[in-house]
Every structure is written in structure tokens, then in C-alpha cells.
Design an enzyme around this catalytic site. Structure first.
Site, short mmCIF file in Angstrom:
data_model
loop_
_atom_site.label_atom_id
_atom_site.label_comp_id
_atom_site.label_asym_id
_atom_site.label_seq_id
_atom_site.Cartn_x
_atom_site.Cartn_y
_atom_site.Cartn_z
N GLU A 40 38.31 41.62 44.78
CA GLU A 40 39.29 42.02 43.76
C GLU A 40 39.83 40.73 43.16
O GLU A 40 40.68 40.07 43.74
CB GLU A 40 40.42 42.84 44.40
CG GLU A 40 39.98 44.11 45.07
CD GLU A 40 39.46 45.15 44.08
OE1 GLU A 40 39.86 45.12 42.90
OE2 GLU A 40 38.63 45.98 44.48
N CYS A 69 47.33 40.60 38.36
CA CYS A 69 45.89 40.46 38.04
C CYS A 69 45.54 41.15 36.72
O CYS A 69 44.71 40.66 35.98
CB CYS A 69 45.04 41.02 39.17
SG CYS A 69 45.40 42.74 39.58
N GLU A 87 42.71 32.39 32.95
CA GLU A 87 43.82 33.11 33.56
C GLU A 87 44.94 32.12 33.88
O GLU A 87 44.75 31.20 34.67
CB GLU A 87 43.34 33.79 34.87
CG GLU A 87 44.41 34.67 35.47
CD GLU A 87 43.98 35.36 36.76
OE1 GLU A 87 43.35 34.68 37.60
OE2 GLU A 87 44.27 36.56 36.93
N LYS A 134 44.79 37.86 56.72
CA LYS A 134 45.22 36.47 56.45
C LYS A 134 46.07 36.53 55.17
O LYS A 134 45.55 36.63 54.07
CB LYS A 134 43.99 35.57 56.24
CG LYS A 134 44.18 34.13 56.66
CD LYS A 134 45.27 33.37 55.94
CE LYS A 134 44.83 32.87 54.58
NZ LYS A 134 45.95 32.32 53.79
P1 NAD Z 1 43.76 32.42 45.79
O1 NAD Z 1 42.36 32.70 45.49
O2 NAD Z 1 44.27 31.04 45.66
O3 NAD Z 1 44.16 32.88 47.28
C1 NAD Z 1 43.98 34.19 47.74
C2 NAD Z 1 43.88 34.17 49.24
O4 NAD Z 1 42.71 33.46 49.62
C3 NAD Z 1 45.03 33.47 49.96
O5 NAD Z 1 45.33 34.14 51.16
C4 NAD Z 1 44.44 32.10 50.27
O6 NAD Z 1 45.05 31.48 51.38
C5 NAD Z 1 43.01 32.46 50.58
N1 NAD Z 1 42.04 31.37 50.41
C6 NAD Z 1 42.13 30.26 49.65
N2 NAD Z 1 41.03 29.49 49.80
C7 NAD Z 1 40.21 30.14 50.66
C8 NAD Z 1 38.93 29.87 51.20
N3 NAD Z 1 38.25 28.76 50.89
N4 NAD Z 1 38.38 30.76 52.06
C9 NAD Z 1 39.04 31.91 52.38
N5 NAD Z 1 40.27 32.20 51.91
C10 NAD Z 1 40.86 31.33 51.06
O7 NAD Z 1 44.59 33.45 44.86
P2 NAD Z 1 46.14 33.48 44.66
O8 NAD Z 1 46.51 32.32 43.81
O9 NAD Z 1 46.83 33.70 45.96
O10 NAD Z 1 46.30 34.85 43.83
C11 NAD Z 1 46.21 34.93 42.47
C12 NAD Z 1 44.86 35.43 42.05
O11 NAD Z 1 44.62 36.70 42.64
C13 NAD Z 1 44.74 35.67 40.56
O12 NAD Z 1 43.49 35.20 40.11
C14 NAD Z 1 44.83 37.18 40.43
O13 NAD Z 1 44.24 37.69 39.26
C15 NAD Z 1 44.13 37.62 41.66
N6 NAD Z 1 44.49 39.00 42.03
C16 NAD Z 1 43.59 39.99 41.83
C17 NAD Z 1 43.94 41.31 42.11
C18 NAD Z 1 42.97 42.45 41.88
O14 NAD Z 1 43.24 43.56 42.35
N7 NAD Z 1 41.88 42.25 41.17
C19 NAD Z 1 45.21 41.59 42.61
C20 NAD Z 1 46.10 40.54 42.80
C21 NAD Z 1 45.72 39.24 42.52
#
Ligand code: NAD
Length: 501
Positions: free
Chosen positions: A258, A292, A391, A183
Site C-alpha cells: 500500500e 496517501c 509526492e 513494526k
Molecule cells: P516509509 O516508507 O518511510 O516508512 C514506512 C515504514 O517502513 C516505517 O515503519 C519504516 O520504519 C519502514 N521502513 C523504512 N525503511 C525500511 C526498509 N528498508 N525495510 C523495511 N521497512 C522499512 O513511509 P512513511 O514516510 O512512514 O509514510 C509515508 C508514505 O506512506 C507515503 O508515501 C504515503 O503515501 C504512504 N502511505 C500509503 C498508504 C496506502 O494505503 N496506500 C497509507 C498511508 C501511507
């Protein structure tokens, strides 16, 4: 029908989901727009997948799970290598799609896509090498473990590095015999759909790899909650990660998280300040701060504060912010209007909490509809300030002073996050003893972060559980079966109390 990109018009047609080896407009046929963050203009309509589409994709992945598990590892490896070759062949189109959809400037998108085969090759090489172990037990018995795939795995991907993050979890999953349902993030679905086309061309059987596009609260939540999903790799914010973990817990799925970070870049008093400035700028400006591991807490030793800040502002003056397709751009836009509003709000919060030292506005000469912000630095930041703790996910750094290691370690560790740290200095004993005391999943000394397929990546505390990449990632995509064989005749028990259980 396969996705088509018109680069000059910045338009993409035929964005469809990929389920059971076929393209699909989705059960509801509803769509949502995805935009070019450089201009704010719509580049494509993407299917708004829902629980029905998730059901179909999981059922397809489940149907072929056993066949894929028992496909020779050497065959799975060969398919991953064929996919790596396809990615290389289509690298230019993939990079343009990624740049258009996510706001990575083109040269960076090309570099990122160029690296994707490294992950596919790494896991192809391991497919026939990882396994269980023999265990020495009392008596004439042979005891050993088998590593088995989980079955159907879900991969929920964020928008900051769409193709890299998809690949780094799908490659081990497939290599180790799992089937996948991906997804992508709603802001950046396109490269995953092109990747699906290449998976099919490489020869993977239908159903082994599926992509359901859609909103997180709809398709994402339905996927995490699906009872036939045995493993979930979620990469995204800590807040959403907690929800996904709860959904997975309801059917006892194995969950790899992650999550977010608020990582420190630490400048020691003996650091080479030009190098330290370079690492610091890459740390909070790389991909416009949407990383991240972004080093957004700049812990600068008080003895070198003034020269460091002078050099920092000169370096930022030389950073070219602009359209990702323009020659020489080093920092593109933020990904979306939502992210732009969030970063602008944090800049206002920063103005009330600390001293605005650099930036804070909109760069000159950029498209009026694009989501651009200047690199921004706040000084005189107390460690408890919101801009030092939360963040932001934009190019906003907080400079925090320190005088001795005890003060430094206490301040760095005073965070809900524990993803990563960069340490810059010359005294290696001092650097390593600090590295040991920091509550983080990774430390880089005298360099900025570089993601590699062979080194484990993941967080402590609320930055996550489990590890992606490296041999450590094997645990996230396998489960253990213990097998024991008694090599002696089984004697009748004379004393039941003496039997093991
Ligand atoms: P997000 O949590 O908003 O979304 C991530 C994914 O989850 C998307 O595909 C989104 O559609 C999905 N999602 C949202 N709500 C959901 C739910 N209720 N159930 C299941 N899936 C759902 O994150 P984002 O804004 O897309 O990404 C940024 C974040 O990701 C930052 O916090 C960043 O630090 C983190 N990140 C972490 C790493 C790592 O390796 N630790 C790498 C990249 C990004």
C-alpha cells in the site's frame, strides 16, 4: 511494564516492545527519542529493536501459528470483539497518545480511535464466514478449496495513521488465523504499544501478536527479510515498498503493498463550487497533507478557474492551523523535522516552477519548535513540474487547468501513481465515463475520501499491489489449498496415455 502517559507533562514512560506476550527493552537495550511534533520536544524513549528482537518475535509468532490456525474461528472472532471493547474503554488515552506522537489534532485523533472497533468488528464477523468453494469437475469426484492462513505475517506501518493502518491489516490477519509481528514507524510507535497491552488484556494467547519497535533499515528490513515470515503487508512510500518487495521475494513471501500517491481532485465546470472547494481543501489539508490519497493535484476546468480560486483562498483563510491540543484546531503540525524540511524544500521548488497563489510560509502564533506550515497553493502549474508529479506529503496543492476530458484524462494518467481520484460535478454520465478512464484504484464522486472497513482500498501502478479492507483483502491474508476426492473405485489404468498426466 505497561506504558504510562502523563498528558499534562506530555511525557510517556515505559515504552517497551511486546514479544511473546511480555514486555521487552530489546536485546541491545538501545533507545531512540520520539517527539511531540507540536513542540519538537521529546515525549518518550523507544527501544531500538534489531535483528535479534525480530528473530525472537518471529519465533514466538511461529511457535503458536498452528495452534492459532486451528483455534475455532468463532473463538478468534470473540477475541477480536473483546479487543474492540478494550479499545473503546481506553479510547481517550489512545487518542491522546496518537495526537501527541503523530500530530493529529485531538478531535481528529478521537474520531480515528473511535472508528477502530469498526475494523475489529468487521473482521470478527467474517472470521467464520469466508472460506473456499466447491468446483464442478468431470467424473464422480468432489473437488473443493480450503482457504488457509499464511502463517506468520509482518505488518510494517507508516506514521501518518499509525493505529488505523495497523488495525486495518492486523484485524484480517488475526481473524483469518495468522499470527502477527508489527513494526510501527519510528516516529509513531506509542499507540501500537498501548494496543499491544489491550491485545493481552483481551485474552489473545502470547505470541499471536508482537510489536518490535525500531528503525526501518534495521528492524523493518530484518522483519521483511526473515525467512519464517510468510506474508508481508507494507504500507509506506513507493521507494521503501520496492525494497521490501525485493526482501520478501528472496524467501517468496506474499507481499501486499500500500504505497504512495499523487491523487487528482477534478473540478468539472458544472460543479457546485462551494462543495468543490470543501472537498479540495479536505483533500490536500486533511492531516496536514500527510495522507496517501491526498488530492494534491487540483485539476480545475478553465471556465471556473477564477471563481474557484477566490472561494478557495477564502476557505483557507478560515482554516485554523495550530497546536493539536488547542480548542478548534483543524490542521496540526507535520510529523517530524525531516518531513518539515522536505515540505519546505518542495515549496521552494514550487516557487521556481509555478506561481505561489496562497500560503508558502509558517503560520503565525505557533510554537517555535513545532513543524507547522501554512496550506499552500501553486497556480499555473504544468503537469510535468516536480510539484505536480512527486509526492510531497504536506499541505501543498498544484492547480492545473483543463478544457476537455481527453486532455484531463491524459494529464491525470500521466503519473507513476494510481491510488485515488475525486471528481466533482453534476453531469453523472460525464463523471462516470471519466471515472472509467482513470488509472486509479479508487474514485470518489462529490465527496472527499472516507476510509471504511468494508470497501477495498489500494492502488494501481506504483501505488501498490493487493487490497486492504473489504472482501478483497481476504486474498492478502490467505492461501488456497485444493482438495479432490475420487468417489468411485480406482480402476487400474489400461492405457497410460489416456491418464490425465
Ligand atoms: P516509509 O516508507 O518511510 O516508512 C514506512 C515504514 O517502513 C516505517 O515503519 C519504516 O520504519 C519502514 N521502513 C523504512 N525503511 C525500511 C526498509 N528498508 N525495510 C523495511 N521497512 C522499512 O513511509 P512513511 O514516510 O512512514 O509514510 C509515508 C508514505 O506512506 C507515503 O508515501 C504515503 O503515501 C504512504 N502511505 C500509503 C498508504 C496506502 O494505503 N496506500 C497509507 C498511508 C501511507
Amino acid at each position: 511494564m505497561s506504558l504510562t502517559l502523563d498528558t499534562s507533562a506530555r511525557r510517556v514512560e515505559h515504552a517497551q516492545m511486546f514479544i511473546a506476550g511480555a514486555w521487552s527493552a530489546g536485546a541491545s537495550r538501545a533507545t531512540f527519542p520520539t517527539v511531540d511534533p507540536n513542540t519538537g520536544e521529546t515525549i518518550a524513549q523507544v527501544p531500538r529493536g534489531d535483528a535479534t528482537d525480530v528473530d525472537r518475535a518471529v519465533a514466538a509468532a511461529r511457535r503458536v501459528a498452528v495452534e492459532w490456525q486451528f483455534t475455532d474461528a468463532i473463538v478468534r472472532a470473540g477475541l477480536l470483539r473483546a479487543l474492540a471493547a478494550k479499545v473503546t474503554e481506553h479510547a481517550d488515552e489512545l487518542a491522546r497518545l496518537e495526537a501527541l506522537d503523530s500530530g493529529h489534532y485531538l478531535a481528529k485523533a478521537q474520531e480515528l480511535v473511535g472508528a477502530i472497533p469498526l475494523w475489529l468488528d468487521y473482521w470478527a464477523s467474517l472470521a467464520d464466514k469466508v472460506g473456499g468453494r466447491q468446483i464442478e469437475v468431470p467424473g464422480n469426484k468432489l473437488s473443493f478449496t480450503i482457504l488457509e492462513p499464511l502463517g506468520v505475517t509482518a505488518h510494517i506501518v507508516p506514521w501518518n495513521y499509525p493505529l488505523l493502518i495497523l488495525t486495518r491489516s492486523v484485524a484480517p490477519a488475526l481473524a483469518l488465523g495468522n499470527t502477527c509481528v508489527v513494526k510501527p514507524a519510528e516516529d509513531t510507535s506509542l499507540s501500537a504499544l498501548k494496543f499491544a497491552e489491550l491485545v493481552a488484556e483481551a485474552g489473545f494467547p502470547g505470541g499471536v501478536f508482537n510489536v518490535v519497535t525500531g528503525y526501518g533499515g534495521e528492524a523493518g528490513a530484518a522483519l521483511a527479510a526473515h525467512p519464517d515470515v510468510a506474508g508481508i503487508t507494507f504500507t509506506g512510500s513507493t521507494e521503501t515498498g520496492k525494497q521490501v518487495a525485493k526482501l520478501g521475494a528472496d524467501h517468496v513471501a506474499q507481499v501486499n503493498l500500500e504505497l504512495g500517491g499523487k491523487s487528482p481532485t477534478v473540478v468539472f465546470p458544472d460543479a457546485d463550487l462551494d462543495e468543490a472547494v470543501e472537498a479540495a481543501v479536505q483533500g490536500f489539508c486533511s492531516h496536514t497533507g500527510q495522507v496517501c490519497v491526498a488530492g494534491t493535484r487540483l485539476f480545475v476546468h478553465r471556465d471556473v478557474r477564477e471563481p474557484f480560486l477566490r472561494k478557495l483562498s477564502m476557505r483557507l483563510d478560515a482554516t485554523r492551523v495550530g497546536d493539536g491540543f488547542a480548542e478548534g484546531t483543524q490542521m496540526g503540525p507535520l510529523v517530524s523535522q525531516r518531513q518539515y524540511d522536505r515540505v519546505r524544500e518542495y515549496i521552494e521548488i514550487g516557487k521556481s516552477e509555478a506561481t505561489l497563489y496562497y500560503g508558502g510560509g509558517r503560520p503565525e502564533g505557533v510554537h517555535a519548535g513545532g513543524y507547522f506550515v501554512e496550506p499552500t497553493v501553486f497556480t499555473d502549474v504544468v503537469n510535468t513540474a516536480r510539484i505536480a508529479q512527486e509526492e510531497i506529503f504536506g499541505p501543498v496543492a498544484s492547480v492545473i487547468g483543463w478544457s476537455d476530458e481527453d486532455e484531463l484524462v491524459e494529464k491525470v494518467n500521466d503519473s507513476i501513481y494510481g491510488l485515488f481520484a475525486v471528481l466533482l460535478g453534476r453531469d453523472i454520465t460525464r463523471l462516470l465515463s471519466t471515472a472509467r478512464r482513470l488509472q486509479v484504484g479508487g474514485v470518489m464522486i462529490n465527496d472527499w475520501f472516507g476510509e471504511l472497513p468494508m470497501t477495498p482500498h489500494g492502488g494501481h501502478k506504483q501505488s501498490g499491489t493487493g487490497r486492504e479492507e473489504g472482501l478483497e483483502a481476504v486474498h492478502g491474508y490467505t492461501q488456497v489449498k485444493h482438495v479432490a476426492i475420487n468417489l468411485d473405485p480406482l480402476r487400474p489404468a489400461t492405457d497410460w496415455a489416456g491418464a490425465p498426466l
